[in-house]
Design a protein around this motif. Structure first.
Motif, PDB file in Angstrom:
ATOM      1  N   SER A  99      53.768   2.354   1.877  1.00  0.00           N
ATOM      2  CA  SER A  99      54.174   3.091   0.676  1.00  0.00           C
ATOM      3  C   SER A  99      55.419   3.935   0.936  1.00  0.00           C
ATOM      4  O   SER A  99      55.996   4.492   0.010  1.00  0.00           O
ATOM      5  CB  SER A  99      53.029   3.993   0.199  1.00  0.00           C
ATOM      6  N   GLN A 123      48.042  11.096   0.258  1.00  0.00           N
ATOM      7  CA  GLN A 123      48.490  11.648  -1.028  1.00  0.00           C
ATOM      8  C   GLN A 123      48.679  10.542  -2.056  1.00  0.00           C
ATOM      9  O   GLN A 123      48.338  10.695  -3.228  1.00  0.00           O
ATOM     10  CB  GLN A 123      49.821  12.387  -0.853  1.00  0.00           C
ATOM     11  N   PHE A 124      49.237   9.443  -1.570  1.00  0.00           N
ATOM     12  CA  PHE A 124      49.491   8.299  -2.447  1.00  0.00           C
ATOM     13  C   PHE A 124      48.186   7.823  -3.089  1.00  0.00           C
ATOM     14  O   PHE A 124      48.092   7.636  -4.304  1.00  0.00           O
ATOM     15  CB  PHE A 124      50.130   7.170  -1.629  1.00  0.00           C
ATOM     16  N   GLU A 145      46.879  10.391  -5.660  1.00  0.00           N
ATOM     17  CA  GLU A 145      47.603  10.339  -6.943  1.00  0.00           C
ATOM     18  C   GLU A 145      47.193   9.116  -7.760  1.00  0.00           C
ATOM     19  O   GLU A 145      47.073   9.176  -8.975  1.00  0.00           O
ATOM     20  CB  GLU A 145      49.128  10.328  -6.715  1.00  0.00           C
ATOM     21  N   LEU A 146      46.963   8.004  -7.054  1.00  0.00           N
ATOM     22  CA  LEU A 146      46.527   6.792  -7.757  1.00  0.00           C
ATOM     23  C   LEU A 146      45.125   6.982  -8.359  1.00  0.00           C
ATOM     24  O   LEU A 146      44.852   6.538  -9.474  1.00  0.00           O
ATOM     25  CB  LEU A 146      46.528   5.586  -6.811  1.00  0.00           C
ATOM     26  N   LYS A 202      43.869   9.714  -9.495  1.00  0.00           N
ATOM     27  CA  LYS A 202      44.007  10.513 -10.714  1.00  0.00           C
ATOM     28  C   LYS A 202      44.403   9.637 -11.891  1.00  0.00           C
ATOM     29  O   LYS A 202      44.130   9.961 -13.036  1.00  0.00           O
ATOM     30  CB  LYS A 202      45.090  11.594 -10.532  1.00  0.00           C
ATOM     31  N   LYS A 203      45.087   8.526 -11.590  1.00  0.00           N
ATOM     32  CA  LYS A 203      45.537   7.618 -12.643  1.00  0.00           C
ATOM     33  C   LYS A 203      44.586   6.437 -12.827  1.00  0.00           C
ATOM     34  O   LYS A 203      44.912   5.462 -13.499  1.00  0.00           O
ATOM     35  CB  LYS A 203      46.933   7.103 -12.313  1.00  0.00           C
ATOM     36  N   ARG A 225      50.770   1.748 -12.055  1.00  0.00           N
ATOM     37  CA  ARG A 225      50.378   3.045 -11.480  1.00  0.00           C
ATOM     38  C   ARG A 225      51.123   3.315 -10.176  1.00  0.00           C
ATOM     39  O   ARG A 225      51.536   4.437  -9.903  1.00  0.00           O
ATOM     40  CB  ARG A 225      48.861   3.068 -11.240  1.00  0.00           C
ATOM     41  N   GLU A 259      54.538   4.554 -10.897  1.00  0.00           N
ATOM     42  CA  GLU A 259      54.525   5.955 -11.343  1.00  0.00           C
ATOM     43  C   GLU A 259      54.395   6.910 -10.157  1.00  0.00           C
ATOM     44  O   GLU A 259      55.077   7.936 -10.097  1.00  0.00           O
ATOM     45  CB  GLU A 259      53.347   6.186 -12.309  1.00  0.00           C
ATOM     46  N   VAL A 260      53.545   6.551  -9.213  1.00  0.00           N
ATOM     47  CA  VAL A 260      53.330   7.447  -8.075  1.00  0.00           C
ATOM     48  C   VAL A 260      54.541   7.441  -7.135  1.00  0.00           C
ATOM     49  O   VAL A 260      54.896   8.468  -6.551  1.00  0.00           O
ATOM     50  CB  VAL A 260      52.022   7.077  -7.331  1.00  0.00           C
ATOM     51  N   LEU A 269      56.145  11.105  -5.641  1.00  0.00           N
ATOM     52  CA  LEU A 269      55.960  11.542  -4.242  1.00  0.00           C
ATOM     53  C   LEU A 269      57.246  11.340  -3.441  1.00  0.00           C
ATOM     54  O   LEU A 269      57.925  10.325  -3.602  1.00  0.00           O
ATOM     55  CB  LEU A 269      54.828  10.769  -3.581  1.00  0.00           C
TER      56      LEU A 269
END
Ligand SMILES: *Cc1c(COP(=O)(O)O)cnc(C)c1O
Length: 374
Positions: free
Chosen positions: A315, A321-322, A325-326, A328-329, A361, A364-365, A369
């Motif tokens: 990533s 963190q990645f 964040e995913l 959350k989506k 998604r 978007e992330v 980041l």
């Protein structure tokens, strides 16, 4: 209660986050899970009706010998029935092989970025492990492993596990590489090579070895496969191993007599007959992989070509963190920090719509980041 050091230091297997839990934790209505290499098609309708039909008999113990299933698989693979053992998922067979063929002081060998169950089962059996380091290409170091056995014959070494294709990298070993390892280890009194082919049916590489031929040729070679992946039976737990009859006989002595439940037996029987489902699963997977390759290329995210049903990519960001964040989506994937890959993500192939959801998604992330340098 005194508990041994091996058990106290065991880090339990961390499964992918369940969909319902994710909905609750993140207050979401739509969640896509591409974290556990499950078959996105859902079970075959033929499997579902076979299970329906068998339900009125669940007050009976299952057939401890898996008679019908053994007949069917034996005919399909051209392998004698006394060379097949079914398990509660191939995970159970990994555990059994170590318990049966190792003792305190033995050592189990594996690659450092491979299926984590090898290590957990070895540690639970109080057996030492040796891990072969992977190179930067994130492929199992076939020549390093072969060289080790060509130059060393340590009686502690008992079982070598090779996941082929490998989980979590998706890379594979070709026939030449596997042959060299089989040759380097043959003729040893107490040694076994396990070719764990959980993703066998997804492989497209032309030089993928024929493990059944290798089992016939080498007494010390064992092949493991599962019906949890391409056949879509992960939740009902069934896998099998193909090995020399003498080795199978010892496993049969130790296994729980009813390790494969009655519904799993009828489900597997129906699944083996459903060639259409198998082909659909393969086509869905290959189309999904090719889609991911294109997308990841255009995003300039490095990835490994996969012979399985998932893809491992870099990533270029903090993988923990990645993943968060995913989540959350509404997308569940697998972070790889536990394998020493702090930026990598393992993404399973889903249905076309799920794959598109995932890439949307991910894009978007990527935007929110910061990129990390090496
Ligand atoms: C999924 C997997 C297995 C085990 O699958 P079961 O569900 O226990 O049959 C074994 N080996 C590898 C490499 C896997 O990825």
């Amino acid at each position: 209660m005194k508990v041994s050091e091996e058990i106290r230091s065991l880090i339990p297997y961390k499964p992918g986050k369940p969909i319902e839990e994710t909905k609750r934790d993140y207050n979401l209505t739509e969640v896509v899970k591409l974290a556990s290499n499950e078959n996105p098609l859902g079970p075959s309708p033929k499997v579902l009706s076979a299970i329906q039909e068998a339900l009125p008999e669940i007050h009976r113990y299952p057939d401890a010998s898996c008679f019908q299933l053994s007949e069917k698989l034996s005919g399909k693979l051209g392998i004698d029935k006394n060379q097949i053992v079914f398990g509660n998922g191939s995970n159970e067979l990994i555990d059994l092989v170590i318990r049966v063929f190792c003792e305190p002081g033995s050592r189990v060998l594996m690659s450092d970025k491979s299926f984590i169950a090898y290590k957990i089962c070895a540690q639970a059996a109080r057996v030492e492990t040796k891990e072969f380091a992977m190179g930067n290409d994130l492929k199992i170091d076939a020549s390093g492993i072969a060289e080790y056995f060509e130059t060393t014959n340590d009686p502690k070494d008992r079982v070598l596990f090779i996941a082929n294709p490998n989980n979590p990298t998706g890379s594979y070993m070709g026939n030449e590489e596997i042959l060299r390892i089989c040759e380097a280890t043959k003729g040893r009194d107490n040694f076994m090579v396990i070719l764990d082919e959980a993703y066998n049916e997804f492989v497209r590489a032309p030089d993928y070895p024929d493990a059944l031929e290798l089992v016939k040729k080498y007494k010390h070679v064992v092949n493991m496969r599962t019906m949890g992946k391409v056949y879509g039976l992960a939740g009902i737990r069934i896998g099998y191993m193909i090995a020399h009859p003498e080795h199978c006989d010892y496993i049969h002595r130790v296994r729980n007599p009813f390790n494969v439940n009655s519904l799993a037996q009828v489900a597997a029987l129906a699944a083996l007959d459903d060639q259409d489902y198998l082909q659909k699963a393969q086509q869905t997977n290959w189309a999904g992989l090719d889609y991911f390759y294109n997308e990841l290329e255009s995003l300039r995210l490095p990835f490994i070509r996969s012979e399985a049903n998932f893809v491992l990519f870099d990533s270029r960001r903090n993988g923990g963190q990645f993943t968060e964040e995913l989540l959350k989506k509404g997308l569940i994937v697998r972070p790889m920090a536990g394998y020493g890959l702090p930026r990598h993500i393992r993404l399973s192939v889903g249905l076309e719509s799920e794959n598109q959801f995932a890439m949307k998604r991910i894009k978007e992330v990527l935007d929110i980041l910061p990129e990390e340098s090496h």
